[in-house]
Design a protein around this motif. Structure first.
Motif, PDB file in Angstrom:
ATOM      1  N   TYR A   1      45.171  53.378  20.071  1.00  0.00           N
ATOM      2  CA  TYR A   1      44.050  53.571  20.922  1.00  0.00           C
ATOM      3  C   TYR A   1      43.966  52.041  21.765  1.00  0.00           C
ATOM      4  N   ALA A   2      44.342  52.269  22.855  1.00  0.00           N
ATOM      5  CA  ALA A   2      44.245  51.522  23.944  1.00  0.00           C
ATOM      6  C   ALA A   2      42.742  50.121  23.946  1.00  0.00           C
ATOM      7  N   ASN A   3      43.530  49.279  24.073  1.00  0.00           N
ATOM      8  CA  ASN A   3      42.247  48.365  24.167  1.00  0.00           C
ATOM      9  C   ASN A   3      41.802  47.918  26.046  1.00  0.00           C
ATOM     10  N   TRP A   4      40.372  48.028  25.592  1.00  0.00           N
ATOM     11  CA  TRP A   4      39.684  48.117  27.200  1.00  0.00           C
ATOM     12  C   TRP A   4      40.443  46.381  28.160  1.00  0.00           C
ATOM     13  N   ARG A   5      41.245  45.402  28.306  1.00  0.00           N
ATOM     14  CA  ARG A   5      41.466  44.588  28.405  1.00  0.00           C
ATOM     15  C   ARG A   5      42.769  44.378  29.335  1.00  0.00           C
ATOM     16  N   ASP A   6      42.454  43.210  29.890  1.00  0.00           N
ATOM     17  CA  ASP A   6      43.381  43.071  30.939  1.00  0.00           C
ATOM     18  C   ASP A   6      43.724  41.255  30.903  1.00  0.00           C
ATOM     19  N   THR A   7      44.669  40.156  30.557  1.00  0.00           N
ATOM     20  CA  THR A   7      44.929  39.436  30.434  1.00  0.00           C
ATOM     21  C   THR A   7      45.966  38.436  30.985  1.00  0.00           C
ATOM     22  N   LEU A   8      45.534  37.253  31.512  1.00  0.00           N
ATOM     23  CA  LEU A   8      46.470  36.559  32.189  1.00  0.00           C
ATOM     24  C   LEU A   8      46.729  35.496  30.957  1.00  0.00           C
ATOM     25  N   LEU A   9      48.299  35.725  31.159  1.00  0.00           N
ATOM     26  CA  LEU A   9      48.587  34.679  29.893  1.00  0.00           C
ATOM     27  C   LEU A   9      49.855  33.577  31.380  1.00  0.00           C
ATOM     28  N   CYS A  10      49.554  32.319  30.582  1.00  0.00           N
ATOM     29  CA  CYS A  10      50.683  31.037  31.045  1.00  0.00           C
ATOM     30  C   CYS A  10      50.991  30.512  30.002  1.00  0.00           C
ATOM     31  N   VAL A  11      52.039  30.642  29.616  1.00  0.00           N
ATOM     32  CA  VAL A  11      52.988  30.479  29.132  1.00  0.00           C
ATOM     33  C   VAL A  11      53.322  28.625  29.258  1.00  0.00           C
ATOM     34  N   MET A  12      52.516  27.516  28.569  1.00  0.00           N
ATOM     35  CA  MET A  12      52.561  25.965  29.215  1.00  0.00           C
ATOM     36  C   MET A  12      53.689  24.820  28.346  1.00  0.00           C
ATOM     37  N   GLY A  13      54.075  25.912  27.173  1.00  0.00           N
ATOM     38  CA  GLY A  13      55.308  24.727  26.559  1.00  0.00           C
ATOM     39  C   GLY A  13      56.327  26.469  25.833  1.00  0.00           C
ATOM     40  N   PRO A  14      57.761  25.307  25.937  1.00  0.00           N
ATOM     41  CA  PRO A  14      57.452  23.429  24.857  1.00  0.00           C
ATOM     42  C   PRO A  14      57.830  23.203  26.711  1.00  0.00           C
ATOM     43  N   ASP A  15      58.413  24.161  27.246  1.00  0.00           N
ATOM     44  CA  ASP A  15      58.692  23.486  28.840  1.00  0.00           C
ATOM     45  C   ASP A  15      57.024  23.689  29.611  1.00  0.00           C
ATOM     46  N   PRO A  16      57.182  22.743  30.363  1.00  0.00           N
ATOM     47  CA  PRO A  16      56.162  22.701  31.504  1.00  0.00           C
ATOM     48  C   PRO A  16      55.975  23.448  32.168  1.00  0.00           C
ATOM     49  N   LEU A  17      54.840  24.657  33.089  1.00  0.00           N
ATOM     50  CA  LEU A  17      54.427  25.693  33.658  1.00  0.00           C
ATOM     51  C   LEU A  17      55.089  24.910  35.082  1.00  0.00           C
ATOM     52  N   HIS A  18      55.686  25.821  36.060  1.00  0.00           N
ATOM     53  CA  HIS A  18      56.083  24.708  37.154  1.00  0.00           C
ATOM     54  C   HIS A  18      54.378  25.364  38.020  1.00  0.00           C
ATOM     55  N   PRO A  19      54.145  24.887  39.169  1.00  0.00           N
ATOM     56  CA  PRO A  19      52.721  25.176  39.101  1.00  0.00           C
ATOM     57  C   PRO A  19      53.087  26.423  40.637  1.00  0.00           C
ATOM     58  N   GLN A  20      54.426  26.243  41.117  1.00  0.00           N
ATOM     59  CA  GLN A  20      54.251  27.256  41.784  1.00  0.00           C
ATOM     60  C   GLN A  20      54.401  28.101  41.448  1.00  0.00           C
ATOM     61  N   GLU A  21      54.922  29.027  40.157  1.00  0.00           N
ATOM     62  CA  GLU A  21      54.576  30.110  39.408  1.00  0.00           C
ATOM     63  C   GLU A  21      53.424  30.763  39.216  1.00  0.00           C
ATOM     64  N   LEU A  22      52.432  29.909  39.417  1.00  0.00           N
ATOM     65  CA  LEU A  22      51.204  30.561  39.018  1.00  0.00           C
ATOM     66  C   LEU A  22      50.334  31.130  41.087  1.00  0.00           C
ATOM     67  N   HIS A  23      49.355  31.731  40.960  1.00  0.00           N
ATOM     68  CA  HIS A  23      49.281  32.542  41.730  1.00  0.00           C
ATOM     69  C   HIS A  23      48.061  31.265  42.619  1.00  0.00           C
ATOM     70  N   LEU A  24      48.211  31.066  43.931  1.00  0.00           N
ATOM     71  CA  LEU A  24      46.684  29.882  44.536  1.00  0.00           C
ATOM     72  C   LEU A  24      46.025  29.512  43.955  1.00  0.00           C
ATOM     73  N   VAL A  25      44.713  31.228  43.276  1.00  0.00           N
ATOM     74  CA  VAL A  25      43.661  30.769  43.203  1.00  0.00           C
ATOM     75  C   VAL A  25      43.859  30.459  41.757  1.00  0.00           C
ATOM     76  N   CYS A  26      45.084  29.792  40.986  1.00  0.00           N
ATOM     77  CA  CYS A  26      44.683  29.281  39.759  1.00  0.00           C
ATOM     78  C   CYS A  26      45.550  28.141  39.527  1.00  0.00           C
ATOM     79  N   ARG A  27      46.214  27.215  40.824  1.00  0.00           N
ATOM     80  CA  ARG A  27      47.197  26.277  40.985  1.00  0.00           C
ATOM     81  C   ARG A  27      46.191  25.313  40.615  1.00  0.00           C
ATOM     82  N   PHE A  28      45.238  25.233  41.187  1.00  0.00           N
ATOM     83  CA  PHE A  28      45.290  23.409  41.191  1.00  0.00           C
ATOM     84  C   PHE A  28      43.773  23.349  40.030  1.00  0.00           C
ATOM     85  N   VAL A  29      43.373  23.884  39.331  1.00  0.00           N
ATOM     86  CA  VAL A  29      43.083  23.580  38.094  1.00  0.00           C
ATOM     87  C   VAL A  29      43.579  22.009  37.888  1.00  0.00           C
ATOM     88  N   ILE A  30      42.356  21.567  37.673  1.00  0.00           N
ATOM     89  CA  ILE A  30      42.616  20.529  37.101  1.00  0.00           C
ATOM     90  C   ILE A  30      41.443  19.911  36.008  1.00  0.00           C
TER      91      ILE A  30
END
Length: 176
Positions: free
Chosen positions: A147-176
């Motif tokens: 059975y499917a779960n009632w959920r959506d997920t945004l996953l950002c893999v941060m390692g071992p190599d850093p995530l390039h900010p341009q890969e993120l949508h603008l609304v997520c890009r500037f969290v500091i």
């Protein structure tokens, strides 16, 4: 399609077809809600007897807390505590991790904003590709569970190599 006496739940349907249709829409659960559905798709419905069996868990449930300051830098104690919590409970809370509250709040806000984006925009990130570092999806195990779960997920893999900010949508890009 026949309907059984079990509250209108269909007893005969093409599960694989419904799964593919849901997955290929790239809209996720939020997309179903936004579309105005009035009936839950059968891929999300669990029989009452299974739900009753799941409710046999104790009402007193404690989430283990891993205190990173409380172990005075002893990495082996942290690893042991994480292993114990993961093996016995399956989840844990980490405290005194040093991430400022402002960053945590901004991260939650960015995630909410991402999920509120139009489906066409989020759909560009919808993938099951294990190589992608930024993935939006619904049910990572969609085709493997009963059975499917009632959920959506945004996953950002941060390692071992850093995530390039341009890969993120603008609304997520500037969290500091």
């Amino acid at each position: 399609m026949s309907v059984a006496d079990t509250g209108g739940v269909s007893t005969s349907y093409n599960r694989l077809q419904q799964l593919k249709s849901f997955d290929e829409s790239k809209a996720g659960v939020k997309g179903l809600v936004d579309s105005g559905i009035t009936k839950l798709p059968q891929i999300f419905i669990r029989p009452p007897e299974e739900l009753a069996a799941d409710n046999q868990t104790p009402s007193q449930f404690t989430i283990p807390v891993i205190d990173l300051k409380g172990v005075s830098g002893d990495r082996s104690k942290v690893v042991a505590a994480v292993r114990e919590a993961a093996e016995t409970v399956g989840l844990f809370q980490v405290v005194n991790h040093g991430v400022p509250l402002k960053v945590l709040e901004e991260t939650l806000t960015a995630a909410r904003q991402f999920h509120e984006l139009p489906q066409e925009v989020k759909g560009e990130y919808y993938t099951r590709d294990k190589m992608k570092k930024v993935k939006y999806g619904s049910n990572f195990d969609l085709y493997r569970t009963r059975y499917a779960n009632w959920r959506d997920t945004l996953l950002c893999v941060m390692g071992p190599d850093p995530l390039h900010p341009q890969e993120l949508h603008l609304v997520c890009r500037f969290v500091i």
